[in-house]
Design a protein around this motif. Structure first.
Motif: not given
Length: 256
Positions: A89, A107, A110-111, A115, A138, A153, A156-157, A160
């Motif tokens: 991440g 972002v 990558t994050n 996954t 996460s 960010y 992205s989290k 997930q």
């Protein structure tokens, strides 16, 4: 807890910060550890710290080719993959109005995309083995909290976790579990150079009055990877020293 010794884990983003802590902790537990990083030298350095049960591998986990290659390496070197920690991440700051589509895509790739690609890549090996453990790194930022400059960010989290919940249902018949840890503020290389005043301000917002350590996160990941966690899937564990609990600054001041 039953021993995980002899099993194999892939840790993406394993050369720095939380990923490094996870790789080192699983090495202590006796697992074979494939430390994955974009930089081979960085991956090799952490593998050397762990010892002969670990090795480094360079891959861009934002690509299908990179994820397939890392799994092939784990199978070739260790005979299979028992645990995947999808930890890679990045968190560059850019506020809305300044953030470009390229910033956002970088972002998310990558994050979040990594996954999906990492999980997809380990499925054949875990399906053949008849079991598997997948743990996502996460964050509290996105799913629970927000912070200026981190809308990409946070997306992205949070993404997930949405991915995880459906994946848990789909993977359950294969005896593969998938869970996520949600770190708060953790003392890693990313905070180097911020200065003591910045660190003190962060600590003041946490009821336990300290930043977390990579080991705090690694221990939770180790539990999710264990046999004792076999009946847990699609779940999250917040590891933040109580940071998300106070309803206001007044609540922190009332602690005494």
């Amino acid at each position: 807890m039953k021993s995980l010794q002899g099993k194999t884990i892939i840790v993406t983003g394993g050369s720095r910060g939380i990923g490094k802590g996870i790789a080192l902790r699983f090495g202590e537990a006796g697992l074979n550890v494939l430390v994955v990083s974009r930089n081979q030298a960085d991956a090799d350095k952490i593998a050397a710290e762990i010892g002969e049960t670990a090795s480094g591998f360079s891959a861009d986990v934002g690509t299908e080719e990179g994820c397939k290659a890392m799994v092939e390496a784990a199978v070739l070197r260790y005979g299979g993959v028992d645990v995947l920690c999808a930890n890679a991440g990045i968190f560059p700051a850019a506020k809305l109005g300044e953030m470009t589509p390229a910033d956002f895509d970088h972002v998310i790739t990558t994050n979040l995309r990594s996954t999906f690609l990492s999980v997809s890549a380990v499925l054949p090996a875990m399906t053949t083995a008849g079991s598997g453990r997948i743990i996502l790194t996460s964050s509290i930022t996105g799913p629970i909290t927000g912070y200026p400059g981190w809308s990409h960010y946070g997306a992205s989290k949070a993404g997930q976790l949405g991915f995880m919940r459906t994946a848990a249902i789909e993977l359950a018949p294969k005896k593969i579990t998938i869970n996520a840890v949600m770190p708060g503020n953790i003392m890693t290389e990313g905070l180097e150079g911020t200065g003591p005043e910045y660190i003190a301000a962060m600590e003041a917002s946490i009821p336990l009055r300290r930043l977390g350590t990579p080991a705090d996160i690694a221990n939770a990941v180790l539990f999710f990877a264990s046999e004792e966690a076999a009946y847990i899937t699609g779940q999250t564990l917040v590891i933040d020293g109580g940071q998300i609990l106070p309803e206001s600054l007044g609540a922190l001041e009332a602690m005494g």
